[in-house]
Scaffold this active site. Structure first.
Site, PDB file in Angstrom:
ATOM      1  N   CYS A  85       0.827  -1.207   0.000  1.00 31.59           N
ATOM      2  CA  CYS A  85       0.000   0.000   0.000  1.00 31.59           C
ATOM      3  C   CYS A  85       0.865   1.263   0.000  1.00 31.59           C
ATOM      4  CB  CYS A  85      -0.902   0.011   1.232  1.00 31.59           C
ATOM      5  SG  CYS A  85      -1.940   1.484   1.276  1.00 31.59           S
ATOM      6  N   CYS A  96      -3.686  -0.054   8.630  1.00 28.45           N
ATOM      7  CA  CYS A  96      -3.048  -1.383   8.638  1.00 28.45           C
ATOM      8  C   CYS A  96      -1.795  -1.345   9.499  1.00 28.45           C
ATOM      9  CB  CYS A  96      -2.665  -1.800   7.217  1.00 28.45           C
ATOM     10  SG  CYS A  96      -4.049  -2.184   6.147  1.00 28.45           S
ATOM     11  N   TYR A 287     -26.796 -11.082  20.825  1.00 28.37           N
ATOM     12  CA  TYR A 287     -26.101 -10.127  19.958  1.00 28.37           C
ATOM     13  C   TYR A 287     -26.181 -10.658  18.518  1.00 28.37           C
ATOM     14  CZ  TYR A 287     -23.959  -9.498  24.597  1.00 28.37           C
ATOM     15  OH  TYR A 287     -23.734  -9.358  25.949  1.00 28.37           O
ATOM     16  N   ASP A 355     -21.991 -13.275  20.629  1.00 26.99           N
ATOM     17  CA  ASP A 355     -21.112 -12.585  19.669  1.00 26.99           C
ATOM     18  C   ASP A 355     -21.206 -11.089  19.938  1.00 26.99           C
ATOM     19  OD1 ASP A 355     -19.563 -11.787  17.556  1.00 26.99           O
ATOM     20  OD2 ASP A 355     -20.923 -12.469  15.986  1.00 26.99           O
ATOM     21  N   CYS A 384     -13.869 -10.648  18.334  1.00 31.11           N
ATOM     22  CA  CYS A 384     -12.800 -10.080  17.495  1.00 31.11           C
ATOM     23  C   CYS A 384     -11.791  -9.345  18.365  1.00 31.11           C
ATOM     24  CB  CYS A 384     -13.382  -9.145  16.445  1.00 31.11           C
ATOM     25  SG  CYS A 384     -14.239  -7.738  17.158  1.00 31.11           S
TER      26      CYS A 384
END
Ligand SMILES: C[S@@+](CC[C@H](N)C(=O)[O-])C[C@H]1O[C@@H](n2cnc3c(N)ncnc32)[C@H](O)[C@@H]1O
Length: 429
Positions: A85, A96, A287, A355, A384
């Site tokens: 990138c 990132c 969720y 979740d 996550c």
């Protein structure tokens, strides 16, 4: 007269903008590696890798640590690659963390991060493989949904790391071709503050959700996209359509959906394999979003089973209801997941899916789940964010649950993020 010997000088404090030479150690959560600065403080060094020697510019400080960007690599790691990138690098796009890291090493670093959080926060000594899910050659072209910032002139881009300043970006290498083809950066958006571009991996016109500080946008942009503004559809479509394991999902702009094109299938399979739902069982999908796991569970438990889906967002509940039409075994509750709801409104499920948002489910909700009698047979915890996952895991283990399996998926290549699916079991059921 003899002069007294000079006092050994204390190293002066390192301050922002200083350039320091650092030996870089282990990866730390937050996208940098740990080093020891000249004044003894810990330094979190972005754009570096474990084992490297770098020159770094200090970017900020607290009383206990410094942040810095590696600006020159004196001794590189074998895992270092040239970023694809053009917007990656010190002072550039903050999106990132791992553009300079080979894909294999990215996964090893994520394994280190997960193991560290499990040990330090969860008290669990476990290292899991971060699985490649495919669908993103070279770790690129996978983001089906991208949030852009817009500056006061209407220019589109991404925020620089820990900054409000904008890196103008016309195209993002980790976004899908469909998101980049929406070309929202090719024009200016006066009056808008943020844009979110959402494009189904299965095709169809992308949708752009516009957040604006003004009452109106200054005209509708001439782009081949649907447009949604403050919950109102200015131009159709206002949703994307995605097929997952034979089930059709409509997801409207602003409703949560997994961003990696392989995520929905990979996670659904991981949850179903881990829970092993049986016909006639009762499940709770907490969720639930647009119903990804609700629909899969409903098919698995069949018409004699029950799936209770709980979700707080009105637009998500509307999608959830639409996506589960024809599945009479699904009951949708629009509410916050709270201890009272768990105790009184989800029945006595055999199976539970959790979740939650990044911050995790938290002690009170978990204690309510642990108080269900009889206890669920199994729970799947999808996360996550390793730190809240590890914190919540510790609570469940202390209450007598066992970690039956833990899987980690590389759903966010080029970033430090990773998705976890933990399966919790009650030894007594
Ligand atoms: C990580 S998403 C998961 C959605 C779904 N399982 C999926 O994979 O598409 C979390 C969802 O929980 C909802 N949510 C967050 N906090 C909540 C709460 N306290 N009670 C109910 N829903 C909540 C959000 O609106 C979001 O739809």
């Amino acid at each position: 007269m003899a002069m007294p010997p000079a006092m050994p000088s204390k190293p002066s404090a390192t301050v922002p903008d200083d350039i320091v030479e650092l030996e870089v150690g282990a990866i730390a959560a937050g996208g940098g590696c740990v080093a020891r600065g000249p004044d003894g403080r810990v330094v979190f060094v972005r754009h570096s890798l474990p084992g490297e020697r770098v020159r770094a510019r200090v970017t900020s400080e607290t009383t206990s640590f410094l942040r810095a960007d590696a600006i020159e690599v004196l001794v590189p790691s074998d895992d270092r690659v040239d970023p694809v990138c053009p917007h990656a690098g010190p002072g550039r796009c903050g999106g990132c963390d791992f553009q300079h890291v080979s894909l294999g090493a990215q996964r090893r670093l994520k394994e280190d991060l997960v193991a560290e959080q499990l040990a330090r926060v969860g008290g669990v000594d476990l290292r899991v493989e971060v699985e490649d899910v495919g669908g993103a050659p070279g770790g690129l072209g996978w983001r089906t949904r991208v949030g852009f910032a817009v500056d006061s002139e209407g220019v589109v881009g991404f925020h620089r790391h820990r900054s409000h300043s904008l890196e103008p970006v016309a195209s993002c290498p980790i976004a899908t071709d469909a998101v980049n083809a929406a070309a929202v950066g090719s024009i200016q958006w006066p009056g808008a503050r943020q844009l979110e571009v959402f494009a189904s991996p299965d095709g169809g016109t992308p949708v752009v959700l516009v957040e604006t500080g003004k009452r109106r946008l200054d005209g509708l942009p001439e782009l081949e996209v649907g447009l949604v503004w403050k919950g109102r559809t200015l131009r159709s479509p206002d949703h994307v359509v995605v097929e997952v394991l034979g089930n059709r999902f409509e997801v409207h702009a602003g409703v949560f959906w997994q961003v990696h094109p392989r995520a929905v299938e990979v996670l659904t399979r991981a949850v179903l394999d881990g829970l092993g739902p049986r016909p006639g069982e009762r499940a709770a999908d907490l969720y639930a979003g647009a119903g990804l796991f609700t629909v899969a569970l409903a098919r698995a438990v069949g018409p004699t089973g029950v799936v209770t889906a709980v979700e707080r967002s009105g637009p998500a509940v509307a999608d959830l209801k639409r996506n589960s039409v024809g599945l009479a075994q699904v009951e949708v509750i629009r509410a916050d997941v709270r201890p009272g709801l768990v105790a009184n409104r989800i029945g006595r499920p055999d199976l539970v899916v959790l979740d939650p948002a990044r911050s995790g489910a938290g002690r009170e909700v978990l204690e309510a789940l642990c108080g269900l009698d009889p206890a669920p047979r199994r729970m799947a915890y999808v996360s996550c964010e390793p730190a809240p996952f590890a914190r919540d895991l510790k609570i469940l283990l202390a209450a007598g649950w066992r970690l039956g399996s833990l899987r980690a998926f590389d759903l966010f290549p080029m970033t430090e993020h990773v998705e976890l699916v933990g399966i919790l079991e009650r030894p007594d059921r």
